[in-house]
Design an enzyme around this catalytic site. Sequence first.
Site, PDB file in Angstrom:
ATOM      1  N   ASN A  76      77.288 100.457  11.427  1.00 49.87           N
ATOM      2  CA  ASN A  76      78.676 100.130  11.245  1.00 49.87           C
ATOM      3  C   ASN A  76      78.872 100.287   9.644  1.00 49.87           C
ATOM      4  O   ASN A  76      78.240 100.903   9.066  1.00 49.87           O
ATOM      5  CB  ASN A  76      78.998  98.726  11.763  1.00 49.87           C
ATOM      6  CG  ASN A  76      80.325  98.671  12.286  1.00 49.87           C
ATOM      7  OD1 ASN A  76      81.646  98.731  11.404  1.00 49.87           O
ATOM      8  ND2 ASN A  76      80.806  98.469  13.565  1.00 49.87           N
ATOM      9  N   ARG A  77      80.153  99.751   9.273  1.00 54.34           N
ATOM     10  CA  ARG A  77      80.614 100.266   7.969  1.00 54.34           C
ATOM     11  C   ARG A  77      80.346  99.138   6.900  1.00 54.34           C
ATOM     12  O   ARG A  77      80.325  98.000   7.036  1.00 54.34           O
ATOM     13  CB  ARG A  77      82.262 100.525   8.261  1.00 54.34           C
ATOM     14  CG  ARG A  77      82.629 101.365   9.081  1.00 54.34           C
ATOM     15  CD  ARG A  77      84.111 101.449   9.213  1.00 54.34           C
ATOM     16  NE  ARG A  77      84.385 102.725  10.028  1.00 54.34           N
ATOM     17  CZ  ARG A  77      84.052 102.763  11.273  1.00 54.34           C
ATOM     18  NH1 ARG A  77      83.674 101.891  11.913  1.00 54.34           N
ATOM     19  NH2 ARG A  77      84.494 104.148  11.769  1.00 54.34           N
ATOM     20  N   HIS A 102      77.029 103.637   9.114  1.00 52.08           N
ATOM     21  CA  HIS A 102      75.848 104.075  10.119  1.00 52.08           C
ATOM     22  C   HIS A 102      74.629 104.619   9.096  1.00 52.08           C
ATOM     23  O   HIS A 102      73.702 105.430   9.728  1.00 52.08           O
ATOM     24  CB  HIS A 102      76.069 104.916  11.083  1.00 52.08           C
ATOM     25  CG  HIS A 102      76.975 104.457  12.273  1.00 52.08           C
ATOM     26  ND1 HIS A 102      77.065 103.104  12.666  1.00 52.08           N
ATOM     27  CD2 HIS A 102      77.609 104.931  13.219  1.00 52.08           C
ATOM     28  CE1 HIS A 102      77.852 102.775  13.327  1.00 52.08           C
ATOM     29  NE2 HIS A 102      78.378 103.968  14.017  1.00 52.08           N
ATOM     30  N   HIS A 173      72.768 103.767  19.280  1.00 53.90           N
ATOM     31  CA  HIS A 173      74.103 104.536  19.398  1.00 53.90           C
ATOM     32  C   HIS A 173      74.258 105.467  20.537  1.00 53.90           C
ATOM     33  O   HIS A 173      74.731 106.265  20.585  1.00 53.90           O
ATOM     34  CB  HIS A 173      74.320 105.154  18.266  1.00 53.90           C
ATOM     35  CG  HIS A 173      76.105 105.333  17.983  1.00 53.90           C
ATOM     36  ND1 HIS A 173      76.824 105.627  18.983  1.00 53.90           N
ATOM     37  CD2 HIS A 173      76.860 104.866  16.861  1.00 53.90           C
ATOM     38  CE1 HIS A 173      78.090 105.619  18.461  1.00 53.90           C
ATOM     39  NE2 HIS A 173      77.825 104.949  17.089  1.00 53.90           N
ATOM     40  N   SER A 174      73.751 104.788  21.933  1.00 53.95           N
ATOM     41  CA  SER A 174      74.038 105.634  23.295  1.00 53.95           C
ATOM     42  C   SER A 174      75.456 105.576  23.723  1.00 53.95           C
ATOM     43  O   SER A 174      75.995 104.372  23.614  1.00 53.95           O
ATOM     44  CB  SER A 174      73.081 105.057  24.257  1.00 53.95           C
ATOM     45  OG  SER A 174      71.616 105.595  23.904  1.00 53.95           O
ATOM     46  N   TYR A 175      75.867 106.663  24.058  1.00 49.78           N
ATOM     47  CA  TYR A 175      77.138 106.695  24.742  1.00 49.78           C
ATOM     48  C   TYR A 175      77.033 106.785  26.239  1.00 49.78           C
ATOM     49  O   TYR A 175      76.378 107.674  26.872  1.00 49.78           O
ATOM     50  CB  TYR A 175      77.919 108.059  24.406  1.00 49.78           C
ATOM     51  CG  TYR A 175      78.513 108.010  22.964  1.00 49.78           C
ATOM     52  CD1 TYR A 175      77.464 108.230  21.776  1.00 49.78           C
ATOM     53  CD2 TYR A 175      79.917 107.976  22.744  1.00 49.78           C
ATOM     54  CE1 TYR A 175      78.004 108.234  20.595  1.00 49.78           C
ATOM     55  CE2 TYR A 175      80.161 108.255  21.278  1.00 49.78           C
ATOM     56  CZ  TYR A 175      79.413 108.280  20.308  1.00 49.78           C
ATOM     57  OH  TYR A 175      79.891 108.500  19.114  1.00 49.78           O
ATOM     58  N   ASP A 244      87.284  99.813  19.756  1.00 49.16           N
ATOM     59  CA  ASP A 244      86.383 100.282  18.508  1.00 49.16           C
ATOM     60  C   ASP A 244      86.196  99.015  17.508  1.00 49.16           C
ATOM     61  O   ASP A 244      86.506  99.113  16.505  1.00 49.16           O
ATOM     62  CB  ASP A 244      86.659 101.277  17.623  1.00 49.16           C
ATOM     63  CG  ASP A 244      85.600 101.853  16.629  1.00 49.16           C
ATOM     64  OD1 ASP A 244      84.415 101.150  16.776  1.00 49.16           O
ATOM     65  OD2 ASP A 244      85.860 102.984  16.081  1.00 49.16           O
ATOM     66  N   GLN A 280      79.261  96.010  19.145  1.00 50.65           N
ATOM     67  CA  GLN A 280      80.411  96.812  18.891  1.00 50.65           C
ATOM     68  C   GLN A 280      80.919  97.357  20.129  1.00 50.65           C
ATOM     69  O   GLN A 280      80.012  98.218  20.783  1.00 50.65           O
ATOM     70  CB  GLN A 280      80.296  98.106  17.846  1.00 50.65           C
ATOM     71  CG  GLN A 280      81.326  98.855  17.305  1.00 50.65           C
ATOM     72  CD  GLN A 280      81.962  98.380  16.315  1.00 50.65           C
ATOM     73  OE1 GLN A 280      81.572  97.327  15.807  1.00 50.65           O
ATOM     74  NE2 GLN A 280      83.296  98.921  16.142  1.00 50.65           N
ATOM     75  N   GLU A 305      77.014  98.669  21.113  1.00 55.54           N
ATOM     76  CA  GLU A 305      75.987  98.475  20.209  1.00 55.54           C
ATOM     77  C   GLU A 305      75.901  97.019  19.700  1.00 55.54           C
ATOM     78  O   GLU A 305      76.609  96.511  19.053  1.00 55.54           O
ATOM     79  CB  GLU A 305      76.526  99.460  18.877  1.00 55.54           C
ATOM     80  CG  GLU A 305      76.827 100.867  19.322  1.00 55.54           C
ATOM     81  CD  GLU A 305      77.878 101.374  18.355  1.00 55.54           C
ATOM     82  OE1 GLU A 305      77.653 101.304  17.153  1.00 55.54           O
ATOM     83  OE2 GLU A 305      79.039 101.679  18.681  1.00 55.54           O
TER      84      GLU A 305
END
Length: 340
Positions: A76-77, A102, A173-175, A244, A280, A305
């Site tokens: 994340n940020r 990330h 980070h799987s979608y 998000d 997330q 996430e």
Amino acid sequence: MKAELIKTTAGGIKVFAIENDNGMRVELLSYGAIISKLLVKDKNGELVDVVAGYDDQDEYKSDACYFGALIGRVGNRIEKGRFRLDGAEYSLAHNDGNNHLHGGVNGFNKKEYNAEIVGASSIKFSRISPNGEEGYPGTMTVAVTYTLLNDDALEILYEATSDKTTICSLTNHSYFNLNGDFESVLEHDVCLKASCLTDVDGELIPHGELLNVKGTPYDFTAPKKVGRDIECDDRLLNVARGYDFNYVLDKGSADDVKAYAHGDKSGILMQVFTDRPCIQFYTGNFLDGVKGKKTYGYQSALCLETQGYPNAINVPSFDSMVLKTGRKYQTKTKYVFSVE
Ligand code: BGC
């Protein structure tokens, strides 16, 4: 149950597979410790690949979406890529507008790992991240172990130590698209055991305020179609062009299900268990027709996430992400699949 090396690509990436006794199968890469395929049975007993990625594994080297990858040192940020630790000021790459995302330009998703087959059901990826890598202090030893279980669970164990105090918050980070067609996730049902999310500014940076989601478009405390409220004209949905957000999980035990998602066409249910405090929930709002195994358009996939509080190093009220020398970072997340 079997775990094996299935090939090495032209680009030198080792591809591993673990298969359980029910035929569920995961493919994993020595590059980025990436989950490149996850084959799960649908309601008709057919295997469906529920994660986004590329057919040619070497394409992950130029991926900009973090498909399936290990994220670190910090997921994340981090606001303006800046933080203070032990009296020193650190400055990280601004790889997401004004902010750090990330782990930076060449984060843990862009590294090659040592790989080890552990028993019949696990693969362990490890590496040493040098002092100063992507601007972070300390030489960090990191390992992620994927274990496939016969109850159709994929367990991820994250471990890290550092020779100098540093910061650490790892995730995968799987979608996912549980229908496997990667058309849209708007008809997926999602439930998040979280009464709050961390409110964010216009750059998706949290500063400490929590937003109670009850009765708002952000409320997933009971299962809800992803698309039900996603078009609401509301500040946060407008900022992110969808979901998000970092959901703060309600207190409970690591054995409680913390989130789940259900594919409307396949019947595949994915439950998430974790000892991390947050998740997330991201609905692929930056996907814009990325070509891979499928073409991944806007909101064609979702991420759940598991993570620590984003930007925690700059927000004293958030649980710390500091990893001290002599301490071990060790966390577990499990994705469990069934049909309903
Ligand atoms: C973040 C998104 C970001 C995406 C990158 C997600 O974890 O929450 O804001 O764009 O990763 O693919």
